[in-house]
Write a protein that holds these residues in place. Structure first.
Motif, short mmCIF file in Angstrom:
data_model
loop_
_atom_site.label_atom_id
_atom_site.label_comp_id
_atom_site.label_asym_id
_atom_site.label_seq_id
_atom_site.Cartn_x
_atom_site.Cartn_y
_atom_site.Cartn_z
N VAL A 26 0.84 -1.21 0.00
CA VAL A 26 0.00 0.00 0.00
C VAL A 26 0.87 1.25 0.00
O VAL A 26 0.62 2.20 -0.76
CB VAL A 26 -0.96 -0.01 1.21
N PHE A 27 1.90 1.28 0.84
CA PHE A 27 2.80 2.44 0.88
C PHE A 27 3.46 2.65 -0.48
O PHE A 27 3.62 3.77 -0.95
CB PHE A 27 3.86 2.26 1.96
N ALA A 28 3.87 1.54 -1.12
CA ALA A 28 4.52 1.66 -2.43
C ALA A 28 3.54 2.20 -3.47
O ALA A 28 3.93 2.95 -4.37
CB ALA A 28 5.07 0.31 -2.87
N GLU A 29 2.24 1.84 -3.36
CA GLU A 29 1.24 2.38 -4.27
C GLU A 29 1.09 3.89 -4.10
O GLU A 29 0.94 4.64 -5.06
CB GLU A 29 -0.13 1.71 -4.01
N TYR A 30 1.16 4.35 -2.83
CA TYR A 30 0.99 5.77 -2.56
C TYR A 30 2.24 6.59 -2.89
O TYR A 30 2.15 7.69 -3.42
CB TYR A 30 0.64 5.97 -1.08
N PHE A 31 3.42 6.04 -2.55
CA PHE A 31 4.65 6.84 -2.62
C PHE A 31 5.56 6.44 -3.76
O PHE A 31 6.67 6.94 -3.87
CB PHE A 31 5.42 6.73 -1.29
N LYS A 32 5.13 5.50 -4.60
CA LYS A 32 5.91 5.00 -5.74
C LYS A 32 7.13 4.20 -5.30
O LYS A 32 7.31 3.07 -5.69
CB LYS A 32 6.34 6.14 -6.67
N ALA A 33 7.98 4.79 -4.48
CA ALA A 33 9.14 4.06 -3.95
C ALA A 33 9.10 4.16 -2.43
O ALA A 33 8.99 5.26 -1.87
CB ALA A 33 10.44 4.66 -4.48
N LEU A 34 9.14 3.01 -1.77
CA LEU A 34 9.09 2.99 -0.31
C LEU A 34 10.50 3.02 0.24
O LEU A 34 11.20 2.02 0.27
CB LEU A 34 8.34 1.74 0.17
N GLU A 35 10.93 4.20 0.63
CA GLU A 35 12.27 4.43 1.18
C GLU A 35 12.14 5.25 2.45
O GLU A 35 11.06 5.76 2.77
CB GLU A 35 13.15 5.18 0.16
N GLU A 36 13.26 5.41 3.15
CA GLU A 36 13.25 6.20 4.38
C GLU A 36 12.80 7.63 4.08
O GLU A 36 12.03 8.23 4.85
CB GLU A 36 14.64 6.21 5.00
N GLU A 37 13.22 8.18 2.97
CA GLU A 37 12.87 9.55 2.63
C GLU A 37 11.37 9.70 2.40
O GLU A 37 10.76 10.69 2.84
CB GLU A 37 13.64 9.98 1.38
N SER A 38 10.76 8.71 1.72
CA SER A 38 9.31 8.81 1.47
C SER A 38 8.52 8.68 2.76
O SER A 38 7.43 9.25 2.89
CB SER A 38 8.88 7.74 0.46
N ILE A 39 9.05 7.94 3.74
CA ILE A 39 8.39 7.84 5.05
C ILE A 39 8.44 9.19 5.76
O ILE A 39 7.44 9.68 6.29
CB ILE A 39 9.05 6.75 5.91
N ARG A 40 9.60 9.82 5.75
CA ARG A 40 9.76 11.12 6.43
C ARG A 40 8.90 12.20 5.79
O ARG A 40 8.46 13.14 6.46
CB ARG A 40 11.23 11.54 6.42
N ASP A 41 8.64 12.10 4.47
CA ASP A 41 7.87 13.13 3.76
C ASP A 41 6.37 12.94 3.87
O ASP A 41 5.62 13.82 3.42
CB ASP A 41 8.26 13.15 2.28
N ASN A 42 5.91 11.83 4.43
CA ASN A 42 4.47 11.52 4.39
C ASN A 42 3.94 11.02 5.73
O ASN A 42 3.16 10.06 5.78
CB ASN A 42 4.20 10.47 3.30
N PHE A 43 4.33 11.68 6.82
CA PHE A 43 3.89 11.24 8.15
C PHE A 43 2.37 11.22 8.27
O PHE A 43 1.78 10.24 8.76
CB PHE A 43 4.46 12.16 9.24
N VAL A 44 1.73 12.28 7.82
CA VAL A 44 0.28 12.41 8.04
C VAL A 44 -0.48 11.29 7.34
O VAL A 44 -1.32 10.60 7.95
CB VAL A 44 -0.21 13.78 7.54
N ILE A 45 -0.18 11.09 6.07
CA ILE A 45 -0.93 10.08 5.32
C ILE A 45 -0.62 8.67 5.83
O ILE A 45 -1.48 7.79 5.82
CB ILE A 45 -0.64 10.22 3.81
N ILE A 46 0.61 8.44 6.32
CA ILE A 46 0.95 7.12 6.86
C ILE A 46 0.14 6.82 8.11
O ILE A 46 -0.38 5.71 8.29
CB ILE A 46 2.46 7.03 7.13
N TYR A 47 0.01 7.82 9.00
CA TYR A 47 -0.81 7.59 10.20
C TYR A 47 -2.28 7.35 9.82
O TYR A 47 -2.96 6.54 10.45
CB TYR A 47 -0.70 8.79 11.15
N GLU A 48 -2.77 8.06 8.80
CA GLU A 48 -4.14 7.82 8.35
C GLU A 48 -4.31 6.39 7.84
O GLU A 48 -5.30 5.71 8.15
CB GLU A 48 -4.50 8.81 7.25
#
Length: 435
Positions: free
Chosen positions: A90-112
């Motif tokens: 699911v994260f890869a679908e949202y962020f294209k590439a699931l990396e540490e940087e994409s996690i740091r840039d998308n805190f709000v949507i990840i918690y949702e």
């Protein structure tokens, strides 16, 4: 059930943490990396499930991230590990590439997403198509809606209601891959068939589909004769979550409400002795300063079928030069970066034979004593043919509006891990007939 879910960087530092049950101290995550390193030293491999001081640590690794779940209860480990893998998808679908940087840039949507995908430690909606209807990447926050999508409250979480198409169609592909290993003296050492049934559904509403195969167990259970149709005994069957497993276990009926669009309905395996579909006989002769190959390829399947895009990849010594080829069909090229000659045959009809002769200069004496080379690799695709004999007997589509739908079925057999070991070179003062 999971008590808490964490996303950690490669050093074990917490990037995201979500506590669902409050029965595990959040500081317990500090024990994860020491436990992992300790187990890897002992077992020489990564352990996905570990227990320490009454707390279960379950994790998967993706790129430079660890997705970790903690649980105090005796939970179903496979369910939690499957959930963590669905999280990565699911994260890869949202962020294209699931990396540490994409996690740091998308805190709000990840918690949702974590709140929607798990409730009090129990997995909920995990289909990215459904989640994307009401959690959007652009807004980074949950949009206020009058009501949640029907798929969330509906038992059919993989499909939304209200789907409409002007033309209702179903495309069904039965794809079988043949894994084969043949010894240098021609004996089949390993063979198996890996099959998958893939679908593209463009159907309106909430249709009910029933798929019938020439399944041996079904024929036996119903007392039907399978003399007209060859029955196939499938092993290791895995279904998409839309299939009603209880119905299949009772009467072997594959009944389901399909997701919209493209998906894999099922996969299976047949651990059976497979006759090689494309067979290669090889003779290798080495002489002072040269090496010669004669390869005979046979299409060992029904004459009415044709193999497309056949590639026969033959390893040769690393430092050969001056290649010369002659073949009865197709084209041949020397690929020095692969240390191989590649014989390509665009169409290879069943029952036919083809011959290749190759001559190389061999300047280095050490290659005459070279170690065994990798095996010959064969690639192919045979449309309108399955090696197992599996058949789609029927595909029934029932929808309350009563529309007519067009089902299309296609069969394809292709190579999987398909290799043939080469015989030892013959050292001879004579030679193969000149090219």
């Amino acid at each position: 059930m999971a008590s808490a879910v964490f996303i950690l960087d490669v050093k074990g530092k917490t990037l995201i943490a979500r506590d669902y049950r409050g029965d595990v101290p959040m500081s317990a995550v500090d024990r994860f990396m020491p436990l992992l390193l300790e187990r890897e030293e002992e077992e020489q491999t990564a352990i996905p499930v570990m227990t320490d001081q009454g707390i279960n640590y379950l994790h998967v690794r993706h790129n430079n991230l660890y997705l970790l779940a903690l649980s105090r209860k005796n939970s179903n480990a496979m369910t939690i590990l499957l959930f963590l893998n669905k999280l990565t998808e699911v994260f890869a679908e949202y962020f294209k590439a699931l990396e540490e940087e994409s996690i740091r840039d998308n805190f709000v949507i990840i918690y949702e997403l974590l709140d929607e995908m798990m409730d009090y430690g129990h997995p909920q909606t995990t289909e990215s198509k459904i989640l994307q209807e009401y959690i959007t990447q652009e807004s980074h926050k949950l949009e206020v809606q009058v009501r949640p999508p029907m798929a969330v409250t509906n038992a059919v979480s993989w499909r939304s209601e209200g789907v409409k198409y002007r033309k209702n169609e179903v495309f069904l592909d039965v794809i079988e891959s043949v894994n084969l290993l043949v010894s240098s003296n021609g004996n089949v050492l390993r063979s198996e068939i890996l099959g998958a049934i893939k679908m593209k559904c463009y159907l309106s509403g909430m249709p009910e589909l029933r798929l019938g195969l020439n399944d041996k167990v079904m024929f036996e259970n119903t007392g039907r004769s399978s003399t007209r149709t060859k029955a196939v005994e499938m092993e290791d069957i895995k279904f998409h979550q839309c299939v009603r497993l209880s119905r299949f276990e009772n009467d072997r009926t594959i009944s389901f409400i399909p997701p919209d669009g493209e998906f894999e309905l099922m996969s299976y395996r047949l651990n059976t002795q497979v006759k090689p579909l494309v067979w290669c006989e090889t003779v290798v002769e080495t002489h002072t300063g040269r090496i010669e190959y004669m390869i005979k390829a046979k299409a060992q399947f029904k004459r009415r079928s044709t193999a497309n895009n056949v590639e026969i990849i033959v390893p040769v010594p690393d430092d050969v030069d001056s290649p010369r080829f002659r073949c009865s069909i197709g084209v041949v090229a020397y690929v020095p970066e692969k240390s191989a000659l590649v014989w390509k045959i665009r169409q290879f009809p069943g029952g036919k034979e083809a011959l290749l002769r190759a001559h190389f200069g061999l300047p280095s004496i050490k290659n005459e004593e070279a170690e065994k080379k990798p095996p010959i690799a064969v690639k192919f695709e045979i449309p309108y043919f399955t090696v197992s004999g599996i058949q789609v007997r029927y595909l029934k589509i029932v929808e309350k509006s009563g529309y007519q739908a067009l089902p299309w079925v296609r069969y394809i057999t292709q190579n999987g891990d398909y290799h043939m070991r080469m015989p030892d070179p013959i050292r001879s003062s004579s030679r193969l007939p000149p090219i």
